[in-house]
Design a protein around this motif. Structure first.
Motif, PDB file in Angstrom:
ATOM      1  N   GLN A   1       0.844  -1.204   0.000  1.00  0.00           N
ATOM      2  CA  GLN A   1       0.000   0.000   0.000  1.00  0.00           C
ATOM      3  C   GLN A   1       0.870   1.242   0.000  1.00  0.00           C
ATOM      4  OE1 GLN A   1      -3.986   0.454   1.894  1.00  0.00           O
ATOM      5  NE2 GLN A   1      -2.839   1.568   3.450  1.00  0.00           N
ATOM      6  N   SER A   2       0.523   2.182  -0.906  1.00  0.00           N
ATOM      7  CA  SER A   2       1.196   3.488  -0.837  1.00  0.00           C
ATOM      8  C   SER A   2       0.212   4.530  -0.331  1.00  0.00           C
ATOM      9  CB  SER A   2       1.815   3.877  -2.174  1.00  0.00           C
ATOM     10  OG  SER A   2       0.860   4.015  -3.181  1.00  0.00           O
ATOM     11  N   THR A   3      -0.867   4.796  -1.095  1.00  0.00           N
ATOM     12  CA  THR A   3      -1.830   5.832  -0.664  1.00  0.00           C
ATOM     13  C   THR A   3      -3.155   5.242  -0.195  1.00  0.00           C
ATOM     14  OG1 THR A   3      -2.994   6.087  -2.772  1.00  0.00           O
ATOM     15  CG2 THR A   3      -0.925   7.304  -2.516  1.00  0.00           C
ATOM     16  N   GLY A   4      -3.448   3.996  -0.609  1.00  0.00           N
ATOM     17  CA  GLY A   4      -4.735   3.392  -0.268  1.00  0.00           C
ATOM     18  C   GLY A   4      -5.877   3.817  -1.187  1.00  0.00           C
ATOM     19  N   HIS A   5      -5.581   4.530  -2.283  1.00  0.00           N
ATOM     20  CA  HIS A   5      -6.665   4.907  -3.211  1.00  0.00           C
ATOM     21  C   HIS A   5      -7.243   3.683  -3.920  1.00  0.00           C
ATOM     22  CE1 HIS A   5      -5.359   9.072  -2.744  1.00  0.00           C
ATOM     23  NE2 HIS A   5      -6.415   9.448  -3.428  1.00  0.00           N
ATOM     24  N   GLY A   6      -6.411   2.665  -4.124  1.00  0.00           N
ATOM     25  CA  GLY A   6      -6.826   1.559  -5.003  1.00  0.00           C
ATOM     26  C   GLY A   6      -7.013   0.244  -4.279  1.00  0.00           C
ATOM     27  N   LEU A   7      -7.373   0.297  -3.007  1.00  0.00           N
ATOM     28  CA  LEU A   7      -7.487  -0.956  -2.264  1.00  0.00           C
ATOM     29  C   LEU A   7      -8.585  -1.838  -2.886  1.00  0.00           C
ATOM     30  CD1 LEU A   7      -7.481  -1.149   1.628  1.00  0.00           C
ATOM     31  CD2 LEU A   7      -7.984  -2.991   0.087  1.00  0.00           C
TER      32      LEU A   7
ATOM     33  N   VAL B   1      -3.122  10.412  -6.013  1.00  0.00           N
ATOM     34  CA  VAL B   1      -2.988   8.976  -6.310  1.00  0.00           C
ATOM     35  C   VAL B   1      -1.500   8.628  -6.449  1.00  0.00           C
ATOM     36  CG1 VAL B   1      -3.396   7.281  -8.176  1.00  0.00           C
ATOM     37  CG2 VAL B   1      -5.287   8.697  -7.333  1.00  0.00           C
ATOM     38  N   GLY B   2      -1.130   7.411  -6.060  1.00  0.00           N
ATOM     39  CA  GLY B   2       0.251   6.963  -6.159  1.00  0.00           C
ATOM     40  C   GLY B   2       0.631   6.688  -7.614  1.00  0.00           C
ATOM     41  N   ALA B   3       1.775   7.274  -8.042  1.00  0.00           N
ATOM     42  CA  ALA B   3       2.166   7.180  -9.459  1.00  0.00           C
ATOM     43  C   ALA B   3       2.519   5.746  -9.854  1.00  0.00           C
ATOM     44  CB  ALA B   3       3.341   8.107  -9.722  1.00  0.00           C
TER      45      ALA B   3
ATOM     46  N   GLY C   1      -3.281   2.901 -16.008  1.00  0.00           N
ATOM     47  CA  GLY C   1      -3.154   4.355 -15.897  1.00  0.00           C
ATOM     48  C   GLY C   1      -3.806   5.095 -17.044  1.00  0.00           C
ATOM     49  N   LEU C   2      -5.075   5.474 -16.818  1.00  0.00           N
ATOM     50  CA  LEU C   2      -5.834   6.211 -17.825  1.00  0.00           C
ATOM     51  C   LEU C   2      -5.806   7.677 -17.427  1.00  0.00           C
ATOM     52  CD1 LEU C   2      -7.848   6.076 -20.238  1.00  0.00           C
ATOM     53  CD2 LEU C   2      -9.662   5.886 -18.544  1.00  0.00           C
ATOM     54  N   GLY C   3      -5.085   8.505 -18.207  1.00  0.00           N
ATOM     55  CA  GLY C   3      -4.785   9.850 -17.731  1.00  0.00           C
ATOM     56  C   GLY C   3      -5.530  10.957 -18.429  1.00  0.00           C
TER      57      GLY C   3
ATOM     58  N   VAL D   1       7.003  -6.394  -5.184  1.00  0.00           N
ATOM     59  CA  VAL D   1       6.891  -5.002  -4.727  1.00  0.00           C
ATOM     60  C   VAL D   1       7.804  -4.153  -5.608  1.00  0.00           C
ATOM     61  CG1 VAL D   1       7.088  -3.408  -2.790  1.00  0.00           C
ATOM     62  CG2 VAL D   1       6.624  -5.840  -2.357  1.00  0.00           C
ATOM     63  N   ALA D   2       7.211  -3.215  -6.321  1.00  0.00           N
ATOM     64  CA  ALA D   2       8.018  -2.275  -7.107  1.00  0.00           C
ATOM     65  C   ALA D   2       8.568  -1.249  -6.129  1.00  0.00           C
ATOM     66  CB  ALA D   2       7.151  -1.593  -8.159  1.00  0.00           C
ATOM     67  N   THR D   3       9.885  -1.134  -6.046  1.00  0.00           N
ATOM     68  CA  THR D   3      10.444  -0.133  -5.134  1.00  0.00           C
ATOM     69  C   THR D   3      10.658   1.203  -5.852  1.00  0.00           C
ATOM     70  OG1 THR D   3      12.606  -1.103  -5.530  1.00  0.00           O
ATOM     71  CG2 THR D   3      11.472  -1.767  -3.533  1.00  0.00           C
TER      72      THR D   3
HETATM   73  C1  LIG Z   1      -9.902   9.712  -6.379  1.00  0.00           C
HETATM   74  C2  LIG Z   1      -9.288   8.704  -7.336  1.00  0.00           C
HETATM   75  C3  LIG Z   1      -8.911   9.119  -8.601  1.00  0.00           C
HETATM   76  C4  LIG Z   1      -8.361   8.198  -9.499  1.00  0.00           C
HETATM   77  N1  LIG Z   1      -8.029   8.615 -10.780  1.00  0.00           N
HETATM   78  C5  LIG Z   1      -7.532   7.712 -11.657  1.00  0.00           C
HETATM   79  C6  LIG Z   1      -7.233   8.088 -13.008  1.00  0.00           C
HETATM   80  O1  LIG Z   1      -7.426   9.214 -13.406  1.00  0.00           O
HETATM   81  N2  LIG Z   1      -6.730   7.127 -13.830  1.00  0.00           N
HETATM   82  C7  LIG Z   1      -6.475   5.850 -13.412  1.00  0.00           C
HETATM   83  O2  LIG Z   1      -6.000   5.030 -14.203  1.00  0.00           O
HETATM   84  N3  LIG Z   1      -6.743   5.488 -12.151  1.00  0.00           N
HETATM   85  C8  LIG Z   1      -7.277   6.376 -11.282  1.00  0.00           C
HETATM   86  N4  LIG Z   1      -7.595   5.971 -10.023  1.00  0.00           N
HETATM   87  C9  LIG Z   1      -7.340   4.588  -9.658  1.00  0.00           C
HETATM   88  C10 LIG Z   1      -5.908   4.417  -9.189  1.00  0.00           C
HETATM   89  O3  LIG Z   1      -5.004   4.570 -10.233  1.00  0.00           O
HETATM   90  C11 LIG Z   1      -5.742   2.990  -8.652  1.00  0.00           C
HETATM   91  O4  LIG Z   1      -6.639   2.856  -7.607  1.00  0.00           O
HETATM   92  C12 LIG Z   1      -4.318   2.709  -8.204  1.00  0.00           C
HETATM   93  O5  LIG Z   1      -4.229   1.343  -7.829  1.00  0.00           O
HETATM   94  C13 LIG Z   1      -3.947   3.568  -7.024  1.00  0.00           C
HETATM   95  O6  LIG Z   1      -2.620   3.298  -6.644  1.00  0.00           O
HETATM   96  P1  LIG Z   1      -2.113   3.737  -5.194  1.00  0.00           P
HETATM   97  O7  LIG Z   1      -0.751   3.219  -5.054  1.00  0.00           O
HETATM   98  O8  LIG Z   1      -2.394   5.185  -5.015  1.00  0.00           O
HETATM   99  O9  LIG Z   1      -3.143   2.954  -4.246  1.00  0.00           O
HETATM  100  P2  LIG Z   1      -2.878   1.805  -3.171  1.00  0.00           P
HETATM  101  O10 LIG Z   1      -4.234   1.491  -2.640  1.00  0.00           O
HETATM  102  O11 LIG Z   1      -1.842   2.184  -2.215  1.00  0.00           O
HETATM  103  O12 LIG Z   1      -2.391   0.577  -4.058  1.00  0.00           O
HETATM  104  C14 LIG Z   1      -3.302  -0.075  -4.896  1.00  0.00           C
HETATM  105  C15 LIG Z   1      -2.716  -1.366  -5.412  1.00  0.00           C
HETATM  106  O13 LIG Z   1      -1.672  -1.061  -6.321  1.00  0.00           O
HETATM  107  C16 LIG Z   1      -0.648  -2.048  -6.228  1.00  0.00           C
HETATM  108  N5  LIG Z   1       0.580  -1.363  -5.849  1.00  0.00           N
HETATM  109  C17 LIG Z   1       0.711  -0.113  -5.347  1.00  0.00           C
HETATM  110  N6  LIG Z   1       2.002   0.171  -5.172  1.00  0.00           N
HETATM  111  C18 LIG Z   1       2.688  -0.924  -5.546  1.00  0.00           C
HETATM  112  C19 LIG Z   1       4.069  -1.249  -5.579  1.00  0.00           C
HETATM  113  N7  LIG Z   1       5.009  -0.372  -5.190  1.00  0.00           N
HETATM  114  N8  LIG Z   1       4.434  -2.471  -6.031  1.00  0.00           N
HETATM  115  C20 LIG Z   1       3.511  -3.371  -6.438  1.00  0.00           C
HETATM  116  N9  LIG Z   1       2.197  -3.129  -6.414  1.00  0.00           N
HETATM  117  C21 LIG Z   1       1.792  -1.903  -5.985  1.00  0.00           C
HETATM  118  C22 LIG Z   1      -1.085  -3.044  -5.175  1.00  0.00           C
HETATM  119  O14 LIG Z   1      -1.746  -4.114  -5.820  1.00  0.00           O
HETATM  120  C23 LIG Z   1      -2.077  -2.249  -4.364  1.00  0.00           C
HETATM  121  O15 LIG Z   1      -3.049  -3.058  -3.736  1.00  0.00           O
HETATM  122  C24 LIG Z   1      -8.168   6.858  -9.114  1.00  0.00           C
HETATM  123  C25 LIG Z   1      -8.561   6.434  -7.821  1.00  0.00           C
HETATM  124  C26 LIG Z   1      -9.134   7.355  -6.956  1.00  0.00           C
HETATM  125  C27 LIG Z   1      -9.606   6.878  -5.621  1.00  0.00           C
END
Ligand SMILES: Cc1cc2nc3c(=O)[nH]c(=O)nc-3n(C[C@H](O)[C@H](O)[C@H](O)COP(=O)(O)OP(=O)(O)OC[C@H]3O[C@@H](n4cnc5c(N)ncnc54)[C@H](O)[C@@H]3O)c2cc1C
Length: 457
Positions: free
Chosen positions: A67-73, A130-132, A140-142, A189-191
């Motif tokens: 988990q980095s930000t938890g946006h994508g749980l 959101v975590g890059a 990644g749909l931008g 885990v991608a570092t």
């Molecule tokens: C408000 C909001 C806006 C968004 N906008 C967009 C958008 O415009 N376009 C789009 O494509 N998506 C968008 N998303 C979706 C977002 O890209 C995904 O939810 C993405 O997984 C978020 O990554 P995170 O690391 O921030 O979240 P986290 O919840 O921290 O991680 C999500 C998942 O990503 C994987 N992950 C994260 N980091 C690593 C790592 N270092 N190594 C291996 N696996 C890893 C894991 O499977 C983890 O469970 C949005 C989500 C939200 C809530």
């Protein structure tokens, strides 16, 4: 076996178990209704901490979540090791090569700002929070994606800690590169990741908000209008039941609105001409369309920044005929018993073309992506959980698959995860999984279980 105390001695960052001070903070993120329930959380400060955490999990036969930000749980872990990457931040830009090296926990806002100093932009999404890395590994749909493709199409290399606890440099010559760009969470885990940047420093863009009475016209006009726009224009429409809260701008408070979002890399004069049919839909509650630096691109979508609970899924559609808006309004429109946010992204353009380096991003033939979210107050199944699936079930006649990035809190099964990939690619992913993660340690994600290919005897 490796003991908890051994793990603590090998890790620089905090290592906590349930009940320890800091455990709840470390495992929490943007998603407030689901949380990982690990038996150990490791607040990694660098590659060595990640290696120690993964080796500890392997020695004790435990799953690993990241988990980095938890946006994508998408799939919370119950037990196991959670690697929290939030301390691993930083960006290094190489302006000549037009690349950025991003540490695992870095949010888009930091990358966008660093790239902008060189007149460059990453293929970031709607939110700067959101975590890059997680975003890119899921496709990644931008904001600029119809012109430049998915963020994963610009993934150059990844530093990856695999299930055996070793650090691998995965570049285009490595067989895992294809898999990480689109199915990333399954293999380690991608570092850090290296991504390509594009020469964009400004856009003409923003949002138009229409009141409830104009929602059907907004949907209908946008649906026809997207067929006429150039690839340099990326847009989406959202139908949003806006809460009646003091922090919401007055014109929107408590209303059910249509929000059309636009980003155009051409000049502002041409942009104004292109959006004229949208402005003609009717009076706008708010109209923010203007020339802006790319650093302000998160204002186009104006995503929420406060953590909250949400459940969501999506459908990638091969067409958007009149039946789709009718289905959306019927099931999750202003009179729906459960309020849902629906977003429809226009795809096509570079998203439809094969990238220079092939990857696992699927369903490039989709013309539209429908995302649907409901606000939930806890993980237990409820009518709020059922509402998004009601819509995606009804959209099945138009659906060719799903996108992994927009699945939230589903506790998805491997069958559900399979819809995110082409059937032939899913087989290749499962074989790679067997080679690099045979025990399926990285299963707390949209999981691709390992499948061993029988060797000829
Ligand atoms: C408000 C909001 C806006 C968004 N906008 C967009 C958008 O415009 N376009 C789009 O494509 N998506 C968008 N998303 C979706 C977002 O890209 C995904 O939810 C993405 O997984 C978020 O990554 P995170 O690391 O921030 O979240 P986290 O919840 O921290 O991680 C999500 C998942 O990503 C994987 N992950 C994260 N980091 C690593 C790592 N270092 N190594 C291996 N696996 C890893 C894991 O499977 C983890 O469970 C949005 C989500 C939200 C809530």
């Amino acid at each position: 076996m490796s003991s908890f105390n051994e793990l603590i001695s090998q890790v620089d960052g905090p290592v906590q178990r349930p009940g320890d001070a800091g455990y709840d903070t470390e495992r929490s993120g943007f998603q407030a209704s689901y949380r990982h329930e690990p038996s150990v959380v490791v607040g990694a400060t660098g590659v060595d901490d990640v290696c120690a955490a993964v080796r500890h999990a392997a020695a004790n036969d435990l799953p690993v979540a990241v988990q980095s930000t938890g946006h994508g749980l998408a799939v919370p872990t119950e037990g196991g090791v959670l690697v929290s990457t939030r301390r691993m931040t930083g960006v290094r830009i190489d302006p000549a090569a037009r690349t950025a090296r991003i540490a695992a926990g870095t949010r888009w806002g930091e990358v966008v700002a660093a790239a902008a100093a060189h007149g460059l932009a990453p293929l970031s999404g709607s939110s700067s929070e959101v975590g890059a890395v997680g975003y890119t590994l899921g496709g990644g749909l931008g904001v600029l994606s119809r012109e430049f493709g998915y963020a994963a199409d610009h993934l150059r290399s990844v530093e990856l800690v695999t299930a055996d606890g070793t650090v691998r440099h995965v570049d285009e010559s490595h067989d895992l590169h294809w898999a990480l760009a689109g199915a990333g969470g399954n293999f380690g885990v991608a570092t850090s990741a290296e991504i390509g940047l594009v020469p964009v420093s400004r856009v003409y863009g923003g949002g138009l908000y229409f009141d409830t009475a104009h929602v059907p016209a907004a949907l209908d006009t946008w649906r026809s209008w997207v067929q006429t726009v150039p690839e340099q224009l990326t847009s989406s429409i959202a139908l949003i039941p806006i809460p009646d809260l003091p922090m919401v701008p007055e014109p929107l408070r408590g209303r059910y609105v249509a929000h059309i979002r636009v980003a155009f890399t051409g000049d502002a004069e041409r942009g104004e001409e292109l959006v004229a049919p949208l402005r003609a839909i009717g009076p706008r509650l708010i109209d923010t369309l203007a020339e802006m630096p790319y650093t302000e691109s998160p204002s186009i979508y104006n995503d929420p920044t406060q953590p909250h609970g949400y459940y969501g899924t999506n459908a990638m559609l091969d067409a958007l005929d009149a039946g789709v808006p009718a289905t959306v309004l019927d099931l999750v429109g202003p009179d729906a018993p459960v309020p849902c946010v629906v977003q429809i992204n226009h795809l096509g353009g570079a998203l439809a073309r094969p990238p220079a380096v092939p990857n696992a991003v699927a369903h490039r033939g989709a013309e539209f992506l429908v995302r649907v979210l409901s606000v939930v107050n806890g993980p237990a199944p409820s009518v709020e959980h059922a509402a998004p699936t009601l819509l995606t079930d009804a959209l099945k006649p138009w659906t060719i698959g799903r996108s992994p990035n927009f699945v939230f809190g589903e506790r998805s099964t491997p069958e559900q995860a399979q819809t995110c990939y082409r059937p032939e690619d899913h087989g290749r992913l499962a074989t790679l999984k067997a080679a690099y993660d045979p025990a399926n340690m990285f299963r707390c994600t949209l999981n691709i279980p390992p499948v061993r290919v029988a060797q000829p005897s």
